[in-house]
Structures are given as C-alpha cells and as structure tokens.
Design a protein around this motif. Structure first.
Motif, PDB file in Angstrom:
ATOM      1  N   ASN A  96      42.723  43.728  42.322  1.00 11.94           N
ATOM      2  CA  ASN A  96      42.606  44.803  41.321  1.00 11.94           C
ATOM      3  C   ASN A  96      41.798  46.008  41.789  1.00 11.94           C
ATOM      4  O   ASN A  96      42.106  47.133  41.414  1.00 11.94           O
ATOM      5  N   SER A  97      40.743  45.771  42.583  1.00  7.05           N
ATOM      6  CA  SER A  97      39.888  46.908  42.950  1.00  7.05           C
ATOM      7  C   SER A  97      40.272  47.527  44.286  1.00  7.05           C
ATOM      8  O   SER A  97      39.792  48.603  44.619  1.00  7.05           O
ATOM      9  N   THR A  98      41.091  46.836  45.059  1.00  5.17           N
ATOM     10  CA  THR A  98      41.493  47.415  46.347  1.00  5.17           C
ATOM     11  C   THR A  98      43.001  47.680  46.379  1.00  5.17           C
ATOM     12  O   THR A  98      43.441  48.834  46.408  1.00  5.17           O
ATOM     13  N   LEU A  99      43.808  46.627  46.320  1.00  5.52           N
ATOM     14  CA  LEU A  99      45.253  46.827  46.495  1.00  5.52           C
ATOM     15  C   LEU A  99      45.849  47.655  45.360  1.00  5.52           C
ATOM     16  O   LEU A  99      46.689  48.539  45.582  1.00  5.52           O
ATOM     17  N   TRP A 100      45.414  47.370  44.141  1.00  6.71           N
ATOM     18  CA  TRP A 100      45.910  48.150  42.994  1.00  6.71           C
ATOM     19  C   TRP A 100      45.554  49.629  43.178  1.00  6.71           C
ATOM     20  O   TRP A 100      46.368  50.518  42.946  1.00  6.71           O
ATOM     21  N   PRO A 113      37.109  53.901  49.041  1.00  9.12           N
ATOM     22  CA  PRO A 113      36.576  52.572  49.313  1.00  9.12           C
ATOM     23  C   PRO A 113      35.389  52.606  50.276  1.00  9.12           C
ATOM     24  O   PRO A 113      35.222  53.564  51.021  1.00  9.12           O
ATOM     25  N   ALA A 114      34.585  51.539  50.240  1.00  7.44           N
ATOM     26  CA  ALA A 114      33.483  51.356  51.191  1.00  7.44           C
ATOM     27  C   ALA A 114      33.454  49.879  51.547  1.00  7.44           C
ATOM     28  O   ALA A 114      33.166  49.041  50.687  1.00  7.44           O
ATOM     29  N   TYR A 115      33.806  49.574  52.781  1.00  4.51           N
ATOM     30  CA  TYR A 115      33.997  48.170  53.159  1.00  4.51           C
ATOM     31  C   TYR A 115      32.712  47.571  53.708  1.00  4.51           C
ATOM     32  O   TYR A 115      32.453  47.620  54.902  1.00  4.51           O
ATOM     33  N   ASP A 116      31.917  46.998  52.812  1.00  2.00           N
ATOM     34  CA  ASP A 116      30.684  46.339  53.242  1.00  2.00           C
ATOM     35  C   ASP A 116      30.950  44.837  53.419  1.00  2.00           C
ATOM     36  O   ASP A 116      32.087  44.374  53.224  1.00  2.00           O
ATOM     37  N   ASP A 121      33.960  39.567  52.723  1.00  4.25           N
ATOM     38  CA  ASP A 121      33.961  38.198  52.187  1.00  4.25           C
ATOM     39  C   ASP A 121      35.074  38.051  51.153  1.00  4.25           C
ATOM     40  O   ASP A 121      35.751  37.026  51.079  1.00  4.25           O
ATOM     41  N   ALA A 122      35.238  39.097  50.357  1.00  2.00           N
ATOM     42  CA  ALA A 122      36.299  39.066  49.337  1.00  2.00           C
ATOM     43  C   ALA A 122      37.678  39.005  50.001  1.00  2.00           C
ATOM     44  O   ALA A 122      38.580  38.305  49.535  1.00  2.00           O
ATOM     45  N   TRP A 123      37.834  39.726  51.106  1.00  3.64           N
ATOM     46  CA  TRP A 123      39.115  39.680  51.821  1.00  3.64           C
ATOM     47  C   TRP A 123      39.400  38.253  52.304  1.00  3.64           C
ATOM     48  O   TRP A 123      40.524  37.763  52.236  1.00  3.64           O
ATOM     49  N   GLU A 124      38.338  37.560  52.757  1.00  5.08           N
ATOM     50  CA  GLU A 124      38.512  36.148  53.142  1.00  5.08           C
ATOM     51  C   GLU A 124      38.985  35.320  51.952  1.00  5.08           C
ATOM     52  O   GLU A 124      39.812  34.419  52.091  1.00  5.08           O
ATOM     53  N   ALA A 125      38.444  35.641  50.776  1.00  7.51           N
ATOM     54  CA  ALA A 125      38.854  34.904  49.564  1.00  7.51           C
ATOM     55  C   ALA A 125      40.333  35.178  49.260  1.00  7.51           C
ATOM     56  O   ALA A 125      41.072  34.274  48.860  1.00  7.51           O
ATOM     57  N   TYR A 126      40.766  36.409  49.477  1.00  9.56           N
ATOM     58  CA  TYR A 126      42.187  36.749  49.253  1.00  9.56           C
ATOM     59  C   TYR A 126      43.065  35.899  50.183  1.00  9.56           C
ATOM     60  O   TYR A 126      44.058  35.308  49.761  1.00  9.56           O
ATOM     61  N   ARG A 127      42.655  35.824  51.446  1.00  4.18           N
ATOM     62  CA  ARG A 127      43.432  35.017  52.395  1.00  4.18           C
ATOM     63  C   ARG A 127      43.430  33.544  51.988  1.00  4.18           C
ATOM     64  O   ARG A 127      44.443  32.858  52.065  1.00  4.18           O
ATOM     65  N   GLU A 128      42.242  33.096  51.559  1.00  9.45           N
ATOM     66  CA  GLU A 128      42.116  31.683  51.188  1.00  9.45           C
ATOM     67  C   GLU A 128      43.041  31.339  50.011  1.00  9.45           C
ATOM     68  O   GLU A 128      43.729  30.319  50.033  1.00  9.45           O
ATOM     69  N   VAL A 129      43.064  32.209  48.998  1.00  8.31           N
ATOM     70  CA  VAL A 129      43.913  31.927  47.831  1.00  8.31           C
ATOM     71  C   VAL A 129      45.385  31.970  48.249  1.00  8.31           C
ATOM     72  O   VAL A 129      46.185  31.109  47.861  1.00  8.31           O
ATOM     73  N   ASN A 130      45.749  32.936  49.066  1.00  8.83           N
ATOM     74  CA  ASN A 130      47.132  32.989  49.559  1.00  8.83           C
ATOM     75  C   ASN A 130      47.476  31.709  50.326  1.00  8.83           C
ATOM     76  O   ASN A 130      48.570  31.162  50.188  1.00  8.83           O
ATOM     77  N   ASN A 131      46.521  31.213  51.108  1.00  2.00           N
ATOM     78  CA  ASN A 131      46.748  29.963  51.842  1.00  2.00           C
ATOM     79  C   ASN A 131      46.930  28.778  50.898  1.00  2.00           C
ATOM     80  O   ASN A 131      47.761  27.903  51.134  1.00  2.00           O
ATOM     81  N   ARG A 132      46.126  28.776  49.828  1.00  2.00           N
ATOM     82  CA  ARG A 132      46.251  27.673  48.860  1.00  2.00           C
ATOM     83  C   ARG A 132      47.642  27.667  48.230  1.00  2.00           C
ATOM     84  O   ARG A 132      48.262  26.618  48.048  1.00  2.00           O
ATOM     85  N   PHE A 184      47.935  54.286  52.068  1.00  2.00           N
ATOM     86  CA  PHE A 184      47.752  52.989  52.732  1.00  2.00           C
ATOM     87  C   PHE A 184      46.704  53.072  53.833  1.00  2.00           C
ATOM     88  O   PHE A 184      46.059  52.089  54.186  1.00  2.00           O
ATOM     89  N   SER A 185      46.526  54.283  54.382  1.00  6.78           N
ATOM     90  CA  SER A 185      45.559  54.445  55.469  1.00  6.78           C
ATOM     91  C   SER A 185      44.124  54.243  54.991  1.00  6.78           C
ATOM     92  O   SER A 185      43.203  54.157  55.804  1.00  6.78           O
ATOM     93  N   ALA A 186      43.902  54.136  53.675  1.00  8.28           N
ATOM     94  CA  ALA A 186      42.555  53.848  53.170  1.00  8.28           C
ATOM     95  C   ALA A 186      42.171  52.390  53.404  1.00  8.28           C
ATOM     96  O   ALA A 186      41.012  52.010  53.222  1.00  8.28           O
ATOM     97  N   LEU A 187      43.131  51.556  53.805  1.00  7.16           N
ATOM     98  CA  LEU A 187      42.804  50.147  54.102  1.00  7.16           C
ATOM     99  C   LEU A 187      42.361  50.009  55.549  1.00  7.16           C
ATOM    100  O   LEU A 187      42.845  50.742  56.428  1.00  7.16           O
ATOM    101  N   PRO A 188      41.471  49.049  55.854  1.00  5.25           N
ATOM    102  CA  PRO A 188      41.076  48.835  57.254  1.00  5.25           C
ATOM    103  C   PRO A 188      42.311  48.491  58.104  1.00  5.25           C
ATOM    104  O   PRO A 188      43.215  47.791  57.625  1.00  5.25           O
ATOM    105  N   PRO A 189      42.353  48.953  59.356  1.00  5.53           N
ATOM    106  CA  PRO A 189      43.533  48.743  60.194  1.00  5.53           C
ATOM    107  C   PRO A 189      44.005  47.293  60.275  1.00  5.53           C
ATOM    108  O   PRO A 189      45.196  47.030  60.167  1.00  5.53           O
ATOM    109  N   SER A 190      43.072  46.350  60.411  1.00  8.27           N
ATOM    110  CA  SER A 190      43.518  44.946  60.556  1.00  8.27           C
ATOM    111  C   SER A 190      44.149  44.453  59.249  1.00  8.27           C
ATOM    112  O   SER A 190      45.081  43.638  59.267  1.00  8.27           O
ATOM    113  N   VAL A 191      43.654  44.963  58.146  1.00 10.90           N
ATOM    114  CA  VAL A 191      44.174  44.534  56.834  1.00 10.90           C
ATOM    115  C   VAL A 191      45.565  45.126  56.596  1.00 10.90           C
ATOM    116  O   VAL A 191      46.478  44.451  56.113  1.00 10.90           O
TER     117      VAL A 191
END
Ligand code: G6P
Length: 459
Positions: A96-100, A113-116, A121-132, A184-191
């Motif tokens: 909701n706060s990034t992709l949306w 955005p400001a990627y601290d 850590d939240a991005w890891e959670a996104y990956r984890e839920v997708n993996n689940r 889309f360029s507002a997202l980090p390159p790896s993401v």
C-alpha cells in the motif's frame, strides 16, 4: 469443450472472498461483493476452482481449520496464516505505501520514497509472504491447474512456484494502473528487476485498459526485462447482484432518507473509499469554486458523498481522512445556512446507501488522480434512474470505455472540475436522457464472466 477447458483453476489474491468477524467468541463469515467475487463465484460453485488468500485479521486466522481452510457463506477459501508483524510490512509498507504509490504516481519525491533499513526489512516481508503463497500453491494446486494471480501484492508468486511445479500455468491480473518508466524509476533498481521478472514469469499478464498494458511494456523494456504475453480484459460488476441490492428494503430506506435531504435540488454524488488516489479533496474544491462562481446554484444543488475510511494502518491515509473531513467543513461553513447544507458526507461503508445514491444522482463525480479501472463509474450509469451525467477523470481506466458519453475531466484542475460540474448541471433534459442511455449501454457492455473468460483463455 476441449480438454484444456476442463483444467482446474486456482484463484490467488491478497484479500479473499470471505472476511470474518468474531461474534460471541466464534468467527462469522461475510461474503465480499464486487466484480472479482461475483465473476469468480460461478467457477467456485461448480467445484472446478479453489481460492487462496491471506488471513487479514485475527478473526480470519481463528476461522482456519486443521487443513488450512476457512468456510462460510457457502464458500471455502484456503487462508495463509501470516503473523501480524510480517503482514503489516508486506501489506501496509510495501503493497500500500510503496507499490500502490508507484503505480498511481502518488510520490512527490521530495520526502518520499526514502529507503531506510525499515523499508528493506519490509521488502523482505513482501518476499516472504509471496513465498508463503508460492509454497501453498506448490503443495495444494491440482495437477495441470491454471493459477490466476490477482494484483500487485503477489507479483513474485509465480516465479517461485514454478520452481516446484512446472505443470501449472500462471496468469497475472493487474487491477491497478501500471507505472510508466518514470514512476517506476522511484523503486530501487534491484526491486524493479525482481518485480518485472516476477511478472514476466507468468504465461500472460492482464490489464483493464491498453494504457496500463502499454506502460507495462515500456517499463519492462526501459529496465531491461523482456515483458511476457499480455492481454486486456476489463472488469464489470455483476448487474444481478447490484439490482438485488437496489430492490432491497435497506436501499429503499436509504433512498427515502436521501430524498428528504435532496428535495427538488440537483444532486451531485460520489462514492469512494477514502483513498489518496481518489482525489476527494480537489473534488470538493471544484464544487466550492462552482458555488463561488454561480450564486444562483446556492441552495439549489446538494452534494451527497459516501467516502468511507480505508487502510488506516497507513499514516498518509489517516491524514487524508482528516483532510477530507476538513474540506467538507470548509465548504459547509462557507456557503451553508440554516436551510441548506451544501455537502452531506457519509463515512460508513453502507453498500445499500451507496446503491441508493447511484440510483438517484443527477451528476456523479469520479475524479481520481489515476485509477486502474473504477467500478463506480460503471455501476452508477448501470443503476441510475434520473438520466444522470457522469463527470469522469481522463486518468481512470474506465474513461477509455465510457468517454463517448461522459464529461472528461483532467483531475488536477479545480477550475475544470467546476466547469465540468456546471456543464452537467446545466445540461438540458433531452440531452441528458440521450447521453444517459448511451452511457448505460457502454457501462454494461461486459459481465464479470467475460473478464474471467479472458483470464482463462490467457492461461
Ligand atoms: C481496489 C483496487 C485493487 C486493490 C484493492 C485493494 O479495489 O482496484 O487493485 O487490490 O483496492 O484494496 P484493499 O482494501 O484490499 O487494500
């Protein structure tokens, strides 16, 4: 029917067709409404399809049985049980706060955005839920199934699930706009890369309109990922469902209450979640400007707005909620008097009352900054009984289907909002009737079953 048509189907989405509340200590199911659920319901009823979704609340979690299933309201859904902390990061912080924000072009880029570290850590959670989700599909999907993955929350599921199940086919449907390369360029390159590769791992990706499909292709190409097959298949609400609500007692009561407020005035209406992209505050500013310009309209029009809270876990949404309330108060204080309140704001999500508004409006304002589709823009004309006009943002996906019979609006322009409302209010009755008939035909040209068929065909 060919053999391919008999393949089982697995629907995968963040929000499922059932939500639970706890009553006297036990979970009670409520069936969701809207095109997604009604489009897919026949398939579920036939037993050919199953649905996998996230458990979104403690009540949802408590409804899960030993087999991972939750049942109620005639439906069965496999619910993935994710702890609250991970869920918050995946849903609030990334979905909701990034992709949306990226897909709706909502970042101002000065502060966000400001990627601290918290964000990573939240991005890891996104990956984890997708993996689940991927693990669940790998374990439970019937052999040879077509898996229909819904929306931006679950972009990485197919890529992962395919590692274990090469018998499955995957279709992704993107309900939101798709960001062009600049947004889309507002997202980090790896993401960027991971998301685009996730999407291109599907057999096909579907969009509501060609604008978003084009953006997906441009963005993939700009960031060096080969886009997969794409298709366009716009969604409609289920007319029978809407008409059943419209014919019901709750809608009748709501309509009577509305008539009390409206009297012989012209009714402007809107129906929205309190959502940043819906542009609610500029809508009221346009109405304010109209009342300033046209003293003769004061007391002769009334604006009834259903705007109900949404995603209150996100601070920007909480702030926007307050801005909406303040903007209504401003107009009412400025122009209202003892006999007339210019805006009536309803903040509870009361669907029969929303249907009553759609039956009764003279002018429906749908002015999002950007919207994947916007079902209200189709539901209103389908239900309206007053030859009402539609003022519709050119940035809503539905505009490409309805543009011949609506007043198009550049949503950032407050003067243009006042102009469009004014033109709709002043339209002569014959023209209104003619346009409303065209609009209804355009808005009801497809059914949820058509939308589903497009996805099944793509798989
Ligand atoms: C709207 C959008 C969908 C989105 C949904 C999420 O319906 O069109 O793209 O998935 O909102 O809403 P939620 O309340 O589940 O965050």
């Amino acid at each position: 029917m060919s053999r391919a048509d008999d393949r089982p189907v697995v629907i995968v989405s963040n929000r499922g067709p059932l939500s639970f509340t706890t009553v006297d200590g036990s979970p009670v199911a409520k069936r969701g409404s809207g095109g997604l659920v009604s489009g897919l319901a026949p398939l579920l009823d036939s037993g050919r399809a199953s649905w996998t979704a996230a458990a979104l609340s403690d009540a949802d979690r408590s409804a899960i049985d030993d087999d991972g299933l939750a049942r109620g309201a005639g439906l069965e859904v496999r619910l993935i049980d994710i702890d609250t902390h991970t869920m918050r990061r995946y849903y609030d912080d990334i979905s909701n706060s990034t992709l949306w924000f990226v897909h709706h072009g909502l970042y101002d880029r000065v502060r966000a955005p400001a990627y601290d570290q918290g964000w990573w850590d939240a991005w890891e959670a996104y990956r984890e839920v997708n993996n689940r989700f991927a693990e669940s599909i790998a374990e439970h999907a019937p052999g040879g199934a077509r898996v229909l993955v819904q929306d931006y929350h679950l972009s990485l599921v197919a890529r992962r699930a395919r590692l274990e199940r090469d018998d499955l086919s995957f279709v992704h449907f993107h309900h939101t706009p798709f960001a062009g390369p600049e947004d889309f360029s507002a997202l980090p390159p790896s993401v960027r890369k991971e998301l685009l590769e996730g999407l291109s791992s599907h057999d096909a990706c579907g969009f509501h309109t060609s604008n978003w499909e084009t953006n997906y292709r441009l963005t993939s190409s700009r960031f060096g990922v080969a886009a997969g097959r794409t298709f366009i298949g716009t969604l409609n609400s289920d007319l029978d469902d809407l008409r059943t609500v419209a014919a019901g007692e709750a809608c009748r009561t709501a309509l009577d209450a509305l008539e009390e407020v409206v009297g012989d005035r012209t009714l402007i209406a809107r129906v929205d979640r309190m959502e940043l992209s819906k542009n609610i505050v500029r809508g009221f500013a346009g109405y304010d400007r109209l009342l300033e310009r046209r003293p003769d309209l004061r007391g002769r029009v009334v604006f009834a707005a259903t705007c109900y809270p949404s995603r209150l876990g996100v601070e920007d949404y909480r702030r926007y909620h307050d801005e909406v309330i303040d903007s209504v108060a401003l107009v009412n204080e400025r122009w209202g008097d003892a006999d007339w309140q210019p805006i009536h704001l309803f903040t509870d999500d009361d669907f029969p009352r929303s249907v009553a508004l759609m039956r009764r409006y003279d002018v429906l304002l749908v002015n999002p900054i950007r919207d994947g589709l916007n079902l209200v823009a189709k539901e209103g004309p389908a239900l309206n009984e007053h030859d009402g006009s539609l003022v519709l943002s050119t940035e809503a996906g539905a505009y490409s289907e309805l543009n011949e019979a609506c007043d198009g609006l550049f949503p950032f322009d407050i003067e243009a909002t006042a102009d469009a409302l004014e033109a709709a209010i002043d339209r002569d009755p014959q023209q209104r009737a003619f346009t409303a008939r065209n609009l209804e035909a355009l808005a009801t040209a497809r059914t949820p079953a058509d939308w589903l068929a497009d996805q099944l065909e793509a798989g």
